[in-house]
Design a protein around this motif. Structure first.
Motif, short mmCIF file in Angstrom:
data_model
loop_
_atom_site.label_atom_id
_atom_site.label_comp_id
_atom_site.label_asym_id
_atom_site.label_seq_id
_atom_site.Cartn_x
_atom_site.Cartn_y
_atom_site.Cartn_z
N LEU A 1 42.68 38.04 61.19
CA LEU A 1 43.11 37.89 59.80
C LEU A 1 43.63 39.22 59.32
N MET A 2 44.74 39.19 58.58
CA MET A 2 45.26 40.45 58.05
C MET A 2 46.08 40.22 56.80
N SER A 3 46.20 41.29 56.04
CA SER A 3 47.12 41.31 54.92
C SER A 3 48.52 41.36 55.50
N TRP A 4 49.40 40.47 55.06
CA TRP A 4 50.76 40.43 55.62
C TRP A 4 51.71 41.27 54.78
N PRO B 1 51.81 39.22 47.47
CA PRO B 1 50.56 39.31 48.22
C PRO B 1 50.47 38.13 49.18
N SER B 2 50.28 38.42 50.45
CA SER B 2 50.20 37.34 51.43
C SER B 2 49.29 37.75 52.58
N VAL B 3 48.82 36.73 53.31
CA VAL B 3 47.90 36.93 54.42
C VAL B 3 48.43 36.20 55.65
N ALA B 4 47.96 36.64 56.81
CA ALA B 4 48.27 35.96 58.07
C ALA B 4 46.98 35.75 58.84
N VAL B 5 46.88 34.61 59.49
CA VAL B 5 45.71 34.29 60.30
C VAL B 5 46.18 33.54 61.54
N ALA B 6 45.57 33.84 62.68
CA ALA B 6 45.89 33.14 63.93
C ALA B 6 44.83 32.08 64.20
#
Length: 174
Positions: A27-30, A35-40
């Motif tokens: 998980l990370m701040s994209w 403001p957005s996030v990314a998750v695998a």
């Protein structure tokens, strides 16, 4: 990668009216603007199927007090993962009420790569609990970090609310 310390979170969504979720440390701040996030997520998992179908997902960032959820959401039947877990229903996304922070997100884009799917999302709401002891995975073991500015020997599991520049709400006890 076991030597790389990461936070631990539970990603949730709904599938056919039922909550689904899994443990993640990817998980990370994209971006900051917007403001957005990314998750695998595992491409073969029920959670990513639900996220794609609903267009919504939740991220519950675990703190030391909720380390029990790390292994619970890492495997086993979906119906068993949520048993006894107090949920905060935010914008039709199940979130773990007692997590360090919880984000309700809308899917913006997905990228399939190998056996995982990267999901980019925009948080529409962020909740905080007042804790500042994040759960960290390092060396295949769970650890906790002390509060910022506190010597590790003085760290306490509860402290003041961490702030976010996005709407930060404290969930009610109801």
């Amino acid at each position: 990668m076991a030597s790389w310390p990461t936070g631990v979170a539970v990603v949730t969504s709904t599938w056919q009216g039922n909550p689904v979720g899994c443990t993640v440390n990817s998980l990370m701040s994209w971006s900051v603007d917007p403001p957005s996030v990314a998750v695998a997520l595992n491409s073969a998992g029920r959670t990513v199927q639900a996220v794609r179908a609903s267009g919504r997902f939740g991220i519950s960032i675990l703190d030391w007090a909720r380390q029990d959820l790390c292994s619970r959401f890492a495997g086993g039947a979906q119906r068993d993962r949520f048993t006894g877990v107090d949920l905060l229903g935010a914008e039709d996304v199940p979130l773990v009420r007692d997590s360090l922070h919880a984000l309700a997100c809308t899917v913006q884009k997905t990228f399939a790569w190998s056996d995982h799917t990267l999901v980019l999302g925009l948080p529409s709401r962020i909740y905080g609990t007042g804790r500042e002891t994040p759960l960290v995975l390092h060396g295949r073991a769970l650890h906790r970090l002390p509060r910022a500015g506190v010597d590790a020997s003085e760290a306490a599991p509860d402290s003041s609310l961490a702030r976010s520049s996005l709407r930060l709400d404290t969930p009610s006890a109801s």
